[in-house]
Design a protein around this motif. Structure first.
Motif, mmCIF file in Angstrom:
data_model
loop_
_atom_site.group_PDB
_atom_site.id
_atom_site.type_symbol
_atom_site.label_atom_id
_atom_site.label_comp_id
_atom_site.label_asym_id
_atom_site.label_seq_id
_atom_site.Cartn_x
_atom_site.Cartn_y
_atom_site.Cartn_z
ATOM 1 N N PRO A 421 0.823 -1.019 -0.180
ATOM 2 C CA PRO A 421 -0.003 0.011 0.030
ATOM 3 C C PRO A 421 0.906 1.262 0.016
ATOM 4 O O PRO A 421 1.897 1.232 0.613
ATOM 5 N N GLY A 422 0.531 2.398 -0.920
ATOM 6 C CA GLY A 422 1.202 3.519 -0.890
ATOM 7 C C GLY A 422 2.490 3.559 -1.815
ATOM 8 O O GLY A 422 3.130 4.253 -1.944
ATOM 9 N N TYR A 423 2.587 2.261 -2.552
ATOM 10 C CA TYR A 423 3.493 2.242 -3.617
ATOM 11 C C TYR A 423 3.398 3.399 -4.837
ATOM 12 O O TYR A 423 2.313 3.631 -5.282
ATOM 13 N N GLU A 424 4.645 4.028 -4.826
ATOM 14 C CA GLU A 424 4.559 5.103 -5.879
ATOM 15 C C GLU A 424 5.735 4.683 -7.009
ATOM 16 O O GLU A 424 6.779 4.506 -6.892
ATOM 17 N N GLN A 425 5.028 4.418 -8.127
ATOM 18 C CA GLN A 425 5.896 4.264 -9.405
ATOM 19 C C GLN A 425 6.991 5.034 -9.932
ATOM 20 O O GLN A 425 7.888 4.841 -10.302
#
Length: 462
Positions: A421-425
């Motif tokens: 959760p919260g992963y930013e590519q």
């Protein structure tokens, strides 16, 4: 949809401002009039490349129904969203809007700008649309659940509602090659696998070091990740191995031997980037290719229309899915299609029935085929076995890249459940840019940084 997502996130931010500001829209209200007394519709689009195709379709629509359709484009995308926002406030919306699929449509639906089409898009009409994108525009249980937080940009949508129907589909990771430049390097057909792709790049770059390389809008740093590395990783490692790169297990993440292998393959592109590609936007990279400044260009199915707009004949390019390694887990990888643009009916239209007739007309097989040729874009309508003859070589090659099974298809619309959760590519994309094209980090250093980034997301989630 998930993807050069920086642009989508920006558009969404503008669109949510629209939703929050529309306090007077309900007073403008839509009419329940069927539209039978009027014979004129107005449609807005943000796609300049669609205008001619839509106007050609409108001419045929008027012949068959007596209903005229005026089509106007407002560009760029930000200006279009602002135009819709202003028109919604004043009650001057058109009857039909082309929207960004699976994002902007729901934001407009939550704001009351567009109406619910769930009761109309059924049966034969729905059956015309390619199965992988048939649910696009529909508020599924999961989409409704995701909208419940007050901070959600589409907060206020209704479960089971449908705020748009797909018009065009496509995918990312499509490679374009200049046939003339390849021929000058002795290449007469698209490369069949990753090794062949690298060899072709080596040959075109040797022929002309300044213009023989590859362009990609790496100023939007997520493009390197989402358009090249991820489909390459899927091909090399398979679905489970690809997903494990983003998981909690250090034995399978980017710092593992599998992760290092994929990063090493990605780094093989380093000698072949067009000079300055790290500073180019997506549009600028496409323009550079159209101007002959690169022999290869990475984009999406939507890129072909932009190249045509910039003076390039579609017959002068090869278009193919990013090649897979021959010895990888999925050497025959397909690319899953996404709904890219869709059509919505404004909640304020006084001609809802006529507007829906226009939407259904555009989904007809013959109309969609003509639209595809005129717009150099892939329609959401299933064209069948004769699509190659209808679409021409470049478009049909892209449609062929969609043809796969559940096991061998890289699906960019797949959920994020395997990521923290919260992963930013964009964060991962910035790390990758230091590896290639900038060459400021080694493969091992990049693997370590991606592992640390991934671990930080999982730790935060706990």
């Amino acid at each position: 949809m998930r993807i050069p997502m920086s642009r989508n996130v920006r558009l969404a931010a503008v669109a949510i401002a629209t939703a929050l500001s529309l306090t007077t829209l309900a007073a403008c209200g839509g009419s329940s009039d069927s539209g039978g007394k009027s014979a004129s519709l107005e449609m807005w689009t943000f796609k300049q490349s669609h205008v001619g195709a839509l106007r050609n379709a409108a001419a045929e629509f008027k012949k068959q129904t007596g209903i005229s359709v005026t089509v106007e484009a407002y560009t760029p995308d930000d200006a279009y969203t602002t135009k819709v926002q202003s028109a919604a406030k004043t009650g001057d919306l058109p009857d039909v809007l082309e929207v960004h699929s699976d994002g902007e449509d729901r934001v407009f639906g939550a704001a009351g700008i567009v109406s619910d089409l769930a009761g109309d898009f059924t049966g034969e009409w729905a059956g015309r649309i390619q199965e992988p994108v048939r649910e696009s525009g529909l508020v599924t249980d999961q989409r409704f659940k995701d909208s419940l937080p007050e901070t959600a940009r589409d907060n206020g949508i209704e479960k089971g509602a449908r705020y748009s129907v797909p018009l065009t589909v496509g995918t990312f990771g499509i490679v374009y090659a200049n046939k003339k430049m390849l021929a000058e390097a002795g290449i007469t057909e698209p490369p069949a696998d990753w090794a062949g792709f690298l060899d072709a790049l080596k040959r075109t770059t040797a022929k002309n070091p300044r213009t023989g390389g590859m362009s990609l809008g790496l100023k939007v740093q997520a493009t390197g990740l989402t358009w090249v590395l991820q489909p390459l990783a899927f091909s090399q490692l398979g679905q489970r191995g690809y997903e494990a790169l983003f998981g909690k297990d250090p034995a399978a993440d980017f710092g593992s031997p599998s992760g290092v292998k994929v990063l090493s393959m990605y780094d093989q592109l380093t000698p072949y980037w067009m000079p300055g590609t790290q500073s180019l936007t997506i549009d600028q990279a496409d323009q550079a290719f159209a101007q002959g400044k690169s022999a290869f260009n990475v984009g999406g199915t939507f890129t072909l229309a932009f190249l045509k707009q910039n003076g390039m004949d579609p017959d002068d390019v090869f278009a193919f899915g990013l090649p897979s390694p021959k010895d990888g887990a999925v050497p025959d990888r397909a690319l899953g299609p996404l709904a890219l643009t869709s059509l919505s009916v404004a909640a304020t239209t006084e001609q809802p029935d006529n507007a829906k007739k226009w939407l259904e007309f555009l989904s007809g097989k013959d109309v969609a085929a003509r639209f595809a040729k005129d717009a150099s874009d892939v329609p959401a309508t299933e064209l069948g076995a004769d699509s190659a003859a209808v679409l021409g070589p470049a478009l049909s090659a892209m449609v062929d890249s969609f043809k796969g099974t559940a096991q061998n298809t890289y699906d960019p619309s797949r959920g994020n459940e395997f990521r923290a959760p919260g992963y930013e590519q964009d964060d991962a994309g910035a790390i990758l840019a230091d590896l290639t094209p900038l060459g400021q980090q080694t493969v091992e250093q990049t693997a370590k940084k991606l592992r640390e980034l991934n671990a930080s997301y999982w730790a935060a989630a706990r």
